[in-house]
Design a protein around this motif. Structure first.
Motif, mmCIF file in Angstrom:
data_model
loop_
_atom_site.group_PDB
_atom_site.id
_atom_site.type_symbol
_atom_site.label_atom_id
_atom_site.label_comp_id
_atom_site.label_asym_id
_atom_site.label_seq_id
_atom_site.Cartn_x
_atom_site.Cartn_y
_atom_site.Cartn_z
ATOM 1 N N ASN A 40 8.556 76.105 23.757
ATOM 2 C CA ASN A 40 9.316 75.233 24.659
ATOM 3 C C ASN A 40 10.162 74.321 23.774
ATOM 4 O OD1 ASN A 40 10.293 73.807 26.829
ATOM 5 N ND2 ASN A 40 8.321 72.991 27.481
ATOM 6 N N ARG A 41 11.291 74.843 23.341
ATOM 7 C CA ARG A 41 12.019 74.266 22.208
ATOM 8 C C ARG A 41 12.470 72.825 22.414
ATOM 9 N NH1 ARG A 41 13.564 78.879 19.053
ATOM 10 N NH2 ARG A 41 11.512 79.774 18.618
ATOM 11 N N ASP A 42 12.664 72.403 23.649
ATOM 12 C CA ASP A 42 13.108 71.037 23.896
ATOM 13 C C ASP A 42 11.973 70.103 24.306
ATOM 14 O OD1 ASP A 42 15.921 71.361 23.361
ATOM 15 O OD2 ASP A 42 16.030 72.537 25.192
ATOM 16 N N ASN A 43 10.746 70.559 24.127
ATOM 17 C CA ASN A 43 9.608 69.690 24.426
ATOM 18 C C ASN A 43 8.473 70.026 23.470
ATOM 19 O OD1 ASN A 43 7.635 68.052 25.618
ATOM 20 N ND2 ASN A 43 8.564 68.311 27.641
ATOM 21 N N SER A 44 8.757 69.932 22.178
ATOM 22 C CA SER A 44 7.755 70.269 21.171
ATOM 23 C C SER A 44 7.970 69.434 19.919
ATOM 24 C CB SER A 44 7.845 71.761 20.805
ATOM 25 O OG SER A 44 6.975 72.069 19.741
ATOM 26 N N THR A 45 6.986 68.634 19.585
ATOM 27 C CA THR A 45 6.993 67.911 18.317
ATOM 28 C C THR A 45 6.422 68.839 17.266
ATOM 29 O OG1 THR A 45 6.688 65.806 19.469
ATOM 30 C CG2 THR A 45 6.202 65.852 17.115
ATOM 31 N N ASP A 46 7.260 69.357 16.389
ATOM 32 C CA ASP A 46 6.831 70.410 15.478
ATOM 33 C C ASP A 46 7.406 70.192 14.083
ATOM 34 O OD1 ASP A 46 9.526 71.316 15.832
ATOM 35 O OD2 ASP A 46 8.913 72.513 17.557
ATOM 36 N N SER A 47 7.624 71.260 13.322
ATOM 37 C CA SER A 47 8.049 71.118 11.933
ATOM 38 C C SER A 47 9.497 70.659 11.788
ATOM 39 C CB SER A 47 7.854 72.440 11.184
ATOM 40 O OG SER A 47 6.486 72.747 11.019
ATOM 41 N N ARG A 48 10.232 70.577 12.870
ATOM 42 C CA ARG A 48 11.582 70.008 12.812
ATOM 43 C C ARG A 48 11.549 68.512 12.558
ATOM 44 N NH1 ARG A 48 13.711 72.146 18.456
ATOM 45 N NH2 ARG A 48 11.482 71.873 18.908
ATOM 46 N N TYR A 49 10.398 67.916 12.746
ATOM 47 C CA TYR A 49 10.249 66.467 12.607
ATOM 48 C C TYR A 49 9.328 66.173 11.427
ATOM 49 C CZ TYR A 49 11.681 66.968 17.477
ATOM 50 O OH TYR A 49 12.331 67.321 18.616
ATOM 51 N N PRO A 50 9.723 65.252 10.530
ATOM 52 C CA PRO A 50 8.851 64.932 9.386
ATOM 53 C C PRO A 50 7.585 64.213 9.831
ATOM 54 C CG PRO A 50 10.711 63.413 9.478
ATOM 55 C CD PRO A 50 10.974 64.465 10.530
ATOM 56 N N GLN A 51 6.561 64.324 9.020
ATOM 57 C CA GLN A 51 5.300 63.661 9.326
ATOM 58 C C GLN A 51 5.467 62.147 9.386
ATOM 59 O OE1 GLN A 51 2.585 65.129 6.369
ATOM 60 N NE2 GLN A 51 2.993 67.270 6.892
ATOM 61 N N THR A 52 6.415 61.613 8.623
ATOM 62 C CA THR A 52 6.648 60.165 8.630
ATOM 63 C C THR A 52 7.228 59.679 9.950
ATOM 64 O OG1 THR A 52 8.793 60.579 7.576
ATOM 65 C CG2 THR A 52 6.930 60.029 6.131
ATOM 66 N N ALA A 53 7.770 60.606 10.735
ATOM 67 C CA ALA A 53 8.349 60.246 12.034
ATOM 68 C C ALA A 53 7.466 60.714 13.187
ATOM 69 C CB ALA A 53 9.750 60.840 12.163
ATOM 70 N N GLY A 54 6.202 61.001 12.867
ATOM 71 C CA GLY A 54 5.273 61.430 13.905
ATOM 72 C C GLY A 54 5.285 62.910 14.175
#
Length: 259
Positions: free
Chosen positions: A203-217
């Motif tokens: 669900n590409r528009d509702n997933s906190t995944d590897s596109r986001y750094p760990q420092t940003a949650g």
């Protein structure tokens, strides 16, 4: 009295052995996992109950409950395949997460206008209809789904669905409702480090995944030691806020293979 005490002792031993066997089974073979969010729709729905195959990739300290296995690295290790649906331990907050493995060590990953690129080549997407669900609070957390349309409560929520093909031929569905969510349909190029992996939700528009750094949650790159196992099949599914609400059980998802 002696006979009574003996009976209590046998009961305690039976309970202890049962707990040890259950713990060993959970550590070595299969771990139950309940889907709490919509990040893997339409592959996995909120309320799906799965068993995670812990033999698939070998074992690390995180194979044990609370990460108490007394060793580092992985033993009996096997490499995961691109396209696997994987449960892993979040490197920062310690929660168990489930996403699809997109990037292997050394890969370059980018998203451009909602299309996934792996090592410079687009992963082809073809339209696969529309995923529909009722716009209402879902699961124990009561979250409302993201939608491409603007439904009122109780109306149908729509998401365009596509069938994506990865370089190794694995096909799976993805949902994409566009830029309205503020989530990245366009990213920089991510180069996956050695012994790490890149994960994305279907669900590409509702997933906190590897596109986001760990420092940003986010998840960032996930080290191999955090892999727990592969999700192969939905065993049971409930659409309600409580598993015991039998009238909300989804009988069409029992023992459903995860693609």
């Amino acid at each position: 009295m002696a006979k009574s005490e003996g009976g209590i002792g046998e009961t305690i031993k039976t309970v202890v052995w049962a707990l040890l066997i259950a713990g060993a089974f959970r550590t070595l073979f299969f771990q139950p996992f309940w889907i709490p969010s919509e990040s893997m729709k339409s592959t996995l729905l909120i309320g799906d109950f799965i068993f995670v195959n812990k033999m698939a990739y070998g074992y690390s300290r995180y194979s044990c409950p609370f990460g108490i296995c007394p060793f580092t690295g992985r033993i009996l290790a096997s490499e995961p395949e691109r396209g696997d649906v994987v449960v892993f331990r979040h490197p920062v907050n310690g929660s168990d997460m489930i996403k699809r493995l997109i990037g292997l060590p050394g890969d370059q990953i980018q998203v451009k206008q909602g299309v996934l690129y792996i090592n410079g080549a687009a992963a082809p997407q073809v339209p696969d209809g529309v995923f529909e669900e009722v716009f209402e609070p879902q699961g124990p957390m009561g979250n409302r789904p993201g939608c491409a349309n603007a439904p009122s409560m109780g109306e149908i929520c729509e998401k365009p669905r596509f069938r994506e093909t990865l370089p190794n031929g694995i096909e799976h569905t993805v949902l994409n409702i566009g830029e309205s969510t503020g989530l990245p349909d366009n990213t920089d190029v991510f180069t996956v480090p050695e012994r790490h992996y890149f994960f994305m939700g279907d669900n590409r528009d509702n997933s906190t995944d590897s596109r986001y750094p760990q420092t940003a949650g986010g998840v960032g790159f996930v080290s191999e030691e955090y892999l727990i196992g592969r999700a192969d099949r939905v065993m049971f599914s409930s659409a309600g806020s409580r598993m015991l609400y039998f009238w909300t059980w989804r009988s069409d998802r029992y023992f459903k293979a995860i693609e």
